[in-house]
Design a protein around this motif. Structure first.
Motif, PDB file in Angstrom:
ATOM      1  N   GLU A  27       0.863  -1.181   0.000  1.00  0.00           N
ATOM      2  CA  GLU A  27       0.000   0.000   0.000  1.00  0.00           C
ATOM      3  C   GLU A  27       0.897   1.227   0.000  1.00  0.00           C
ATOM      4  O   GLU A  27       1.862   1.299   0.759  1.00  0.00           O
ATOM      5  N   ILE A  39       1.092   5.117   0.745  1.00  0.00           N
ATOM      6  CA  ILE A  39       0.376   6.162   1.478  1.00  0.00           C
ATOM      7  C   ILE A  39       1.087   7.499   1.282  1.00  0.00           C
ATOM      8  O   ILE A  39       2.318   7.562   1.317  1.00  0.00           O
ATOM      9  N   GLY A  77      -3.744  11.099  11.674  1.00  0.00           N
ATOM     10  CA  GLY A  77      -3.909   9.656  11.853  1.00  0.00           C
ATOM     11  C   GLY A  77      -2.748   8.963  12.535  1.00  0.00           C
ATOM     12  O   GLY A  77      -2.219   9.452  13.538  1.00  0.00           O
ATOM     13  N   PHE A 117       0.256   8.618  11.696  1.00  0.00           N
ATOM     14  CA  PHE A 117       1.512   9.384  11.699  1.00  0.00           C
ATOM     15  C   PHE A 117       1.581  10.284  12.935  1.00  0.00           C
ATOM     16  O   PHE A 117       2.596  10.326  13.637  1.00  0.00           O
ATOM     17  N   ASP A 174      -4.353  13.128   3.432  1.00  0.00           N
ATOM     18  CA  ASP A 174      -3.552  11.930   3.146  1.00  0.00           C
ATOM     19  C   ASP A 174      -4.420  10.914   2.409  1.00  0.00           C
ATOM     20  O   ASP A 174      -5.642  11.079   2.318  1.00  0.00           O
ATOM     21  N   LYS A 180      -4.371   6.534   0.604  1.00  0.00           N
ATOM     22  CA  LYS A 180      -3.700   5.257   0.353  1.00  0.00           C
ATOM     23  C   LYS A 180      -4.045   4.766  -1.050  1.00  0.00           C
ATOM     24  O   LYS A 180      -5.202   4.864  -1.463  1.00  0.00           O
ATOM     25  N   ASP A 184     -13.228   6.476   2.162  1.00  0.00           N
ATOM     26  CA  ASP A 184     -12.805   5.350   3.010  1.00  0.00           C
ATOM     27  C   ASP A 184     -11.286   5.283   3.109  1.00  0.00           C
ATOM     28  O   ASP A 184     -10.755   4.743   4.079  1.00  0.00           O
ATOM     29  N   GLY A 185     -10.589   5.788   2.090  1.00  0.00           N
ATOM     30  CA  GLY A 185      -9.135   5.586   2.017  1.00  0.00           C
ATOM     31  C   GLY A 185      -8.342   6.874   1.924  1.00  0.00           C
ATOM     32  O   GLY A 185      -7.189   6.860   1.499  1.00  0.00           O
ATOM     33  N   CYS A 186      -8.988   7.976   2.289  1.00  0.00           N
ATOM     34  CA  CYS A 186      -8.254   9.243   2.306  1.00  0.00           C
ATOM     35  C   CYS A 186      -8.821  10.126   3.408  1.00  0.00           C
ATOM     36  O   CYS A 186      -9.852   9.816   3.987  1.00  0.00           O
ATOM     37  N   ARG A 187      -8.103  11.189   3.724  1.00  0.00           N
ATOM     38  CA  ARG A 187      -8.636  12.166   4.678  1.00  0.00           C
ATOM     39  C   ARG A 187      -8.924  13.459   3.934  1.00  0.00           C
ATOM     40  O   ARG A 187      -8.061  13.954   3.192  1.00  0.00           O
ATOM     41  N   ARG A 242     -14.569   6.326  12.342  1.00  0.00           N
ATOM     42  CA  ARG A 242     -13.539   5.864  13.285  1.00  0.00           C
ATOM     43  C   ARG A 242     -13.702   6.535  14.645  1.00  0.00           C
ATOM     44  O   ARG A 242     -13.531   5.914  15.680  1.00  0.00           O
TER      45      ARG A 242
HETATM   46  N1  UDP Z   1      -5.531   4.046   4.816  1.00  0.00           N
HETATM   47  C1  UDP Z   1      -6.347   3.119   4.204  1.00  0.00           C
HETATM   48  N2  UDP Z   1      -6.198   1.805   4.496  1.00  0.00           N
HETATM   49  C2  UDP Z   1      -5.291   1.344   5.378  1.00  0.00           C
HETATM   50  C3  UDP Z   1      -4.458   2.287   6.002  1.00  0.00           C
HETATM   51  C4  UDP Z   1      -4.608   3.625   5.713  1.00  0.00           C
HETATM   52  O1  UDP Z   1      -7.177   3.476   3.374  1.00  0.00           O
HETATM   53  O2  UDP Z   1      -5.208   0.121   5.575  1.00  0.00           O
HETATM   54  C5  UDP Z   1      -5.661   5.481   4.512  1.00  0.00           C
HETATM   55  C6  UDP Z   1      -6.386   6.249   5.603  1.00  0.00           C
HETATM   56  O3  UDP Z   1      -7.764   6.352   5.351  1.00  0.00           O
HETATM   57  C7  UDP Z   1      -5.713   7.593   5.571  1.00  0.00           C
HETATM   58  C8  UDP Z   1      -4.297   7.301   5.056  1.00  0.00           C
HETATM   59  O4  UDP Z   1      -4.378   6.044   4.400  1.00  0.00           O
HETATM   60  O5  UDP Z   1      -6.339   8.444   4.645  1.00  0.00           O
HETATM   61  C9  UDP Z   1      -3.279   7.273   6.159  1.00  0.00           C
HETATM   62  O6  UDP Z   1      -3.734   6.410   7.157  1.00  0.00           O
HETATM   63  P1  UDP Z   1      -3.028   6.264   8.560  1.00  0.00           P
HETATM   64  O7  UDP Z   1      -1.721   5.589   8.378  1.00  0.00           O
HETATM   65  O8  UDP Z   1      -3.019   7.568   9.243  1.00  0.00           O
HETATM   66  O9  UDP Z   1      -3.865   5.179   9.312  1.00  0.00           O
HETATM   67  P2  UDP Z   1      -5.210   5.168  10.124  1.00  0.00           P
HETATM   68  O10 UDP Z   1      -5.378   6.479  10.801  1.00  0.00           O
HETATM   69  O11 UDP Z   1      -6.236   4.850   9.089  1.00  0.00           O
HETATM   70  O12 UDP Z   1      -4.950   4.038  11.054  1.00  0.00           O
END
Ligand code: UDP
Length: 234
Positions: A90, A92, A99, A101, A175, A177, A196-199, A215
């Motif tokens: 993945e 990112i 998140g 980070f 951010d 993924k 679902d996969g970004c902020r 979340r």
């Molecule tokens: N993300 C995702 N799938 C994953 C991990 C992260 O879609 O398995 C996305 C998440 O939605 C965010 C970005 O990647 O937009 C960074 O995620 P982060 O590492 O901060 O993890 P999280 O807060 O989701 O645990």
């Protein structure tokens, strides 16, 4: 086109094979999970919103020179996609701290970064997608150096395209993924680009318009996804 068997069921999507060569169907569910599947729920109509959002974004990215697995949106919840051999990495991107980070580094969400971060995770639900680096990718044979270089370059292009796209719609892309797959000697962008996969933070109010609402139990989840969809389709 006839839908054949289910090839894969993920947390938010199912993939079906079809009777058409090199064409799978991606079905978007309303299911939502967080914290490595420990938190489960449904977001009403999320599948419909995400299918529309992802379809529009794939069309935009293709027009911007990014090769993707997208073929066409078939129905409310179904998208036709090319068959990929998914690369288990993945990618990112982080434009500001948020998140995991922020948690890992002890840096407040929203803090500016001196440069964009590209981070890699091993795609493994049982292991909770552990963070890896280039050496892990090569040592485990997940991708070749050429493939990883290409994936990172594409990801930075996607960051530019999507940051501009959301900026024009009053949204800051914090951010995201991405996932890639092999297809006939090329690497294509796979999976989806959805809240679902970004902020996504509203530029005026700072309000979160993504899965963090689920979340973190912030409420108005469906409304936020619908708002993103409406702005994406503008
Ligand atoms: N993300 C995702 N799938 C994953 C991990 C992260 O879609 O398995 C996305 C998440 O939605 C965010 C970005 O990647 O937009 C960074 O995620 P982060 O590492 O901060 O993890 P999280 O807060 O989701 O645990």
């Amino acid at each position: 086109m006839k839908i054949m068997e289910m090839k894969y069921e993920g947390k938010a999507k199912k993939i079906f094979s079809t009777d058409v060569d090199d064409c799978s169907v991606m079905y978007f569910k309303d299911d939502a999970t967080a914290f490595d599947g420990k938190k489960k729920g449904t977001i009403e109509e999320k599948g419909v919103f995400n299918n529309k959002i992802a379809s529009e974004i794939f069309k935009y990215l293709e027009a911007g020179g990014i090769k993707t697995h997208f073929i066409e949106r078939l129905s409310d919840r179904e998208m036709a996609v090319k068959e990929l051999e998914i690369i288990m990495v993945e990618v990112i991107v982080r434009n500001v701290a948020a998140g995991s980070f922020s948690k890992r580094m002890g840096i407040e969400e929203g803090t500016a970064l001196k440069q964009t971060i590209v981070e890699l995770s091993y795609k493994s639900d049982p292991l909770g997608d552990p963070m890896i680096n280039d050496d892990y990718v090569f040592a485990l044979g997940l991708a070749t150096p050429e493939e990883l270089t290409f994936m990172k370059e594409e990801t930075l292009k996607v960051n530019k395209l999507m940051s501009d796209f959301f900026d024009a719609r009053g949204i800051f892309l914090v951010d995201f993924k991405l996932e890639f797959g092999r297809h006939k000697g090329e690497i294509l962008l796979g999976d989806e680009f959805t809240p679902d996969g970004c902020r996504l933070w509203d530029k005026k109010t700072g309000e979160k318009l993504d899965k963090d609402r689920f979340r973190r139990d912030l409420g108005n989840i469906e409304e936020s996804y619908r708002d993103v969809m409406n702005r994406v389709l503008e």
